[in-house]
Each structure stands twice: as structure tokens, then as C-alpha cells.
Design a protein around this motif. Structure first.
Motif, PDB file in Angstrom:
ATOM      1  N   VAL A 113       0.827  -1.247   0.066  1.00 18.20           N
ATOM      2  CA  VAL A 113      -0.202  -0.054  -0.050  1.00 18.20           C
ATOM      3  C   VAL A 113       1.027   1.304  -0.019  1.00 18.20           C
ATOM      4  O   VAL A 113       2.079   1.150   0.204  1.00 18.20           O
ATOM      5  CB  VAL A 113      -0.948   0.013   1.311  1.00 18.20           C
ATOM      6  N   HIS A 114       0.272   2.527  -0.409  1.00 19.07           N
ATOM      7  CA  HIS A 114       1.025   3.670  -0.307  1.00 19.07           C
ATOM      8  C   HIS A 114       1.073   4.130   1.247  1.00 19.07           C
ATOM      9  O   HIS A 114       0.191   3.799   1.765  1.00 19.07           O
ATOM     10  CB  HIS A 114       0.370   4.494  -1.196  1.00 19.07           C
ATOM     11  N   THR A 115       1.954   5.036   1.438  1.00 22.08           N
ATOM     12  CA  THR A 115       2.035   5.630   3.046  1.00 22.08           C
ATOM     13  C   THR A 115       1.944   6.969   2.802  1.00 22.08           C
ATOM     14  O   THR A 115       1.984   7.639   1.529  1.00 22.08           O
ATOM     15  CB  THR A 115       3.347   4.917   3.801  1.00 22.08           C
ATOM     16  N   SER A 116       1.979   7.715   3.754  1.00 20.80           N
ATOM     17  CA  SER A 116       2.306   9.389   3.927  1.00 20.80           C
ATOM     18  C   SER A 116       3.564   9.841   3.650  1.00 20.80           C
ATOM     19  O   SER A 116       3.535  11.137   3.437  1.00 20.80           O
ATOM     20  CB  SER A 116       1.652   9.799   5.130  1.00 20.80           C
ATOM     21  N   ASP A 117       4.576   8.902   3.371  1.00 19.90           N
ATOM     22  CA  ASP A 117       5.789   9.530   2.974  1.00 19.90           C
ATOM     23  C   ASP A 117       5.971   9.608   1.335  1.00 19.90           C
ATOM     24  O   ASP A 117       5.136   8.820   0.983  1.00 19.90           O
ATOM     25  CB  ASP A 117       7.024   8.557   3.540  1.00 19.90           C
ATOM     26  N   PRO A 118       6.366  10.619   0.996  1.00 19.09           N
ATOM     27  CA  PRO A 118       6.667  10.924  -0.477  1.00 19.09           C
ATOM     28  C   PRO A 118       7.181   9.566  -1.317  1.00 19.09           C
ATOM     29  O   PRO A 118       8.312   9.147  -0.954  1.00 19.09           O
ATOM     30  CB  PRO A 118       7.414  12.168  -0.548  1.00 19.09           C
ATOM     31  N   GLY A 119       6.368   9.070  -2.036  1.00 19.06           N
ATOM     32  CA  GLY A 119       6.580   7.816  -2.683  1.00 19.06           C
ATOM     33  C   GLY A 119       6.925   6.628  -2.042  1.00 19.06           C
ATOM     34  O   GLY A 119       7.362   5.494  -2.337  1.00 19.06           O
ATOM     35  N   GLY A 120       6.318   6.804  -0.698  1.00 16.49           N
ATOM     36  CA  GLY A 120       6.492   5.511   0.110  1.00 16.49           C
ATOM     37  C   GLY A 120       5.547   4.145   0.032  1.00 16.49           C
ATOM     38  O   GLY A 120       4.349   4.508  -0.675  1.00 16.49           O
ATOM     39  N   ARG A 121       5.907   2.988   0.155  1.00 20.11           N
ATOM     40  CA  ARG A 121       5.258   1.956   0.107  1.00 20.11           C
ATOM     41  C   ARG A 121       5.520   1.236   1.254  1.00 20.11           C
ATOM     42  O   ARG A 121       6.599   0.962   1.986  1.00 20.11           O
ATOM     43  CB  ARG A 121       5.514   1.094  -1.218  1.00 20.11           C
ATOM     44  N   ALA A 122       4.391   0.298   1.639  1.00 20.37           N
ATOM     45  CA  ALA A 122       4.626  -0.737   2.832  1.00 20.37           C
ATOM     46  C   ALA A 122       3.837  -1.863   2.716  1.00 20.37           C
ATOM     47  O   ALA A 122       2.870  -1.902   2.012  1.00 20.37           O
ATOM     48  CB  ALA A 122       3.971   0.113   3.960  1.00 20.37           C
ATOM     49  N   LEU A 123       4.485  -2.984   3.035  1.00 22.78           N
ATOM     50  CA  LEU A 123       3.995  -4.430   3.057  1.00 22.78           C
ATOM     51  C   LEU A 123       2.881  -4.451   4.163  1.00 22.78           C
ATOM     52  O   LEU A 123       3.362  -4.346   5.068  1.00 22.78           O
ATOM     53  CB  LEU A 123       4.990  -5.399   2.854  1.00 22.78           C
ATOM     54  N   VAL A 124       1.431  -5.029   3.834  1.00 26.25           N
ATOM     55  CA  VAL A 124       0.719  -5.194   4.914  1.00 26.25           C
ATOM     56  C   VAL A 124       0.135  -6.737   4.865  1.00 26.25           C
ATOM     57  O   VAL A 124       0.012  -7.044   3.590  1.00 26.25           O
ATOM     58  CB  VAL A 124      -0.422  -4.190   5.013  1.00 26.25           C
TER      59      VAL A 124
END
Length: 373
Positions: free
Chosen positions: A248-259
């Protein structure tokens, strides 16, 4: 922590309110057993944002605005992994404290959640772009029909997209390998908000600024209780999804995270800085989970040091503006620190005459904010 540090005065402090960037991020005290969390998978270190810190704090070491008691409270919040509830008049530097903590402890970019009357808990946790996903599915189905094998024709029904997250492997088997298309995945349309991003399982805590919570709907502080206590939340759309994991996208610029499994749980509880202008009281259950800190208008010497740090000047004109600012605050007016910085900037600009034609402009810059104009 060494035995000497434990027995020395304030040896338990990790934050000293200098705002000086560390050569290496200092170790943080271990959390108490009841504030330990086991979120996975571990996230990479967050990005830094030195420009934002520079705008808020100025270059070099920060001017000392906090007293010994205030520094004790901040360090207690770091040790106990509890949110800070900071009250004080508008413009006194409450939100700046989040940047001071982040820069001094090397905790990376500050996540800002600015509260308004319409803000709901879900706004801080995540956003699901359902409309964007529906449009992407329609475009994907149109592409499948366009590239279908000759035997299917335009009138053939397009296959339904698999309800798969990032890990989904469903493909259109009716097309050739060279034209095969994957359906849009759910994770691409979910963006974690500032609170949701702060609760990702980072090795070191993120700094979350919840700005002006007293402007929220009356229910928001109570809605926050579960998240602040448990350090976790669910994304129902991902919980119902067929895939076990999603990026998913995060609030950091260009950030992605695995959930995984649609659940987010922190590994280190974030440093939560909640500000309030004191416009209303919060429920007792909410206040019980926070450590209170009241900030007051800085002294004359602190204001002069702040002006010098931001503007690089301690001229007689700057001292005159500081004296005028202090007089107006002591007279009971509502004034913010950025008003002072703006006034000093104008009066130290070449050719500006504060005692002549510019007096009216200075009065406007230092106007009483409580009067509404």
C-alpha cells in the motif's frame, strides 16, 4: 545505559532540547512490558526531511525554550511510550516540539495530521480510493476485450478480475503471453494516513504530530483511545481480500509498505505529539493515556535567541521588536511567535523605517489575534 548514567542527575534523559542533529541516532530506553508490540514485517528506515526541520527550527542548535520540568515530561513520554498532550496559547511553538524531538533523536521525517472539525479517525489511518479502483477495473476489462483471442470477439464477456491484493496472480488466460494483463490490485488504491503510517512496524519510533486536536469533532478523542492503547488497527478492505498481503502507499513521499492479513501493528510505539489551544476539555479516559505539558510564551532572552537563530541578527531594531512583542503579550493579547519573526524581518530590511511610515505596517504585523482582524 551505564550505571553512572543511571545514578547521575537526569541520567535517564535521552532528549535534552538542543535540537542538535546526532552523529548517530542515540539508543532509546526499552519500553515497559505493557507497551511492547510485535508488529511485522519490519519496515525500512523512514526518509528524512531536513528542509522542514530547518523551516521550523532554524539552523544550528535550538534556542532553549523548555525548562527542566518540561524536559522531564518529554523524556517520561519517551520512556513510557505515551502520547504528549501539549497545551498553550496559539503560536507559542507547540507543534515545533515534534520537529525538535525528531531532529535531536534522528527519527526521520515528522508525520503531520492536521485536525479540522470534519476529521474522522479513518482519515488518519487510511484512505481507500474505491472510485479509482472501479475505474481501473473497467479499463482493465476493456483492455482484456480489446486483446482477446479472435474466437472470443468483442461481444464475449470479459473475465471478472480476481479479488487479489499485491500478491494476486490472477491473469487473463484467454490472451497470448505477450498481451497478458494483470487485474488492478487492491493495495494500489489504499493510502495510509499519518497515523496509519506512524503505526507501521519501524525499528525506531516515528514522530507523529496531531495538530490542534481541540478543533476536532467531539467523538475523535474517544475514537483514538483504542488505537493509542493497542498500537494497531485493521484495514477491513484488505482483511476481506483474497490475498494474504498487499503493498500500500504511505504518507511519506513515494512510500510503500507491505501489509499482511489486513492488519497493521507497530514494533515501536510512535512519539505522538498532540497539540491543543485549550478550546475545550478532553475526556478523562483520553487524558489518562497522555502526559500533559503546558507551554508558555518564551522569555525576552529566549525570544532574542530565537530571532538570532532564525534571522541571524540581534540588532537594536530586533531588540525593540522583541520588547514591543513582550509588552503586548503581558498586556493580555494573543500573539504568535511567527508574528515576531515577521516584524523583525521587516524592520531589519534595508530602507524600512519602523518609526516612520512603516509604523502602521508593524502594528498590523503585531496585531492582537484575539480580536479577529
Amino acid at each position: 545505559m551505564s550505571v553512572h548514567e543511571q545514578t547521575a542527575p537526569n541520567g535517564w534523559h535521552v532528549f535534552h532540547a538542543t535540537g542538535r542533529p546526532p552523529a548517530a541516532p542515540p539508543p532509546l530506553p526499552a519500553p515497559p512490558p505493557w507497551r511492547r508490540f510485535r508488529g511485522t514485517p519490519a519496515q525500512p528506515p523512514p526518509p528524512d526531511d531536513p528542509e522542514a526541520a530547518l523551516r521550523r527550527l532554524g539552523p544550528g542548535e535550538a534556542a532553549q525554550q523548555l525548562g527542566a520540568d518540561e524536559i522531564d515530561v518529554i523524556n517520561a513520554a519517551l520512556v513510557l511510550r505515551r502520547p504528549l498532550l501539549i497545551t498553550g496559547p496559539p503560536g507559542v511553538g507547540k507543534s515545533t516540539l515534534a520537529y525538535l524531538i525528531a531532529r535531536e533523536l534522528g527519527l526521520g521525517r515528522v508525520l503531520e495530521w492536521n485536525i479540522v472539525s470534519r476529521t474522522a479517525l479513518r482519515d488518519g489511518l487510511y484512505v481507500h480510493d474505491a472510485m479509482g479502483r472501479a475505474q481501473a477495473i473497467a479499463a482493465w476489462q476493456a483492455g482484456v476485450r480489446h486483446t482477446a483471442a479472435p474466437g472470443q470477439g468483442d461481444g464475449a464477456a470479459a473475465p471478472e478480475p480476481a479479488e487479489a491484493g499485491s500478491g494476486g496472480s490472477a491473469v487473463n488466460t484467454a490472451t497470448s503471453p505477450s498481451t497478458r494483463q494483470l487485474p488492478p490490485v487492491l493495495g494500489e488504491f489504499i493510502t495510509l494516513g499519518p497515523l496509519g503510517t506512524a503505526l507501521l512496524p519501524y525499528d525506531r519510533p516515528r514522530v507523529l504530530l496531531v495538530d490542534e486536536l481541540d478543533k476536532s469533532d467531539i467523538d475523535l478523542p474517544n475514537d483514538l483511545l483504542h488505537v493509542l492503547e493497542n498500537g494497531s488497527y485493521d484495514v477491513p478492505e484488505l482483511v476481506r481480500d483474497a490475498a494474504d498481503e498487499a503493498y500500500v502507499h504511505t504518507s511519506d513521499p513515494g512510500g510503500r509498505a507491505l501489509v499482511r492479513g489486513g492488519r497493521v501493528e507497530c514494533a515501536e510505539f510512535p512519539v505522538v505529539v498532540i497539540t491543543s489551544n485549550g478550546e475545550r476539555e478532553f475526556p478523562a479516559a483520553f487524558r489518562r493515556r497522555c502526559l500533559p505539558l503546558e507551554m508558555r510564551t518564551p522569555s525576552r532572552d529566549q525570544l532574542l535567541a530565537m530571532v538570532e537563530r532564525h534571522l541571524g541578527t540581534r540588532s537594536p531594531e530586533a531588540e525593540d521588536m522583541v520588547d514591543l512583542f513582550v509588552q503586548r503579550v503581558q498586556a493580555g493579547g494573543t500573539h504568535s511567535l511567527d508574528q515576531l519573526l515577521n516584524a523583525v524581518r521587516m524592520t531589519t530590511a534595508g530602507g524600512f523605517q519602523a518609526d516612520g511610515d512603516g509604523r502602521k505596517l508593524v502594528e498590523m504585523l503585531l496585531r492582537d489575534l484575539a480580536k479577529g482582524r
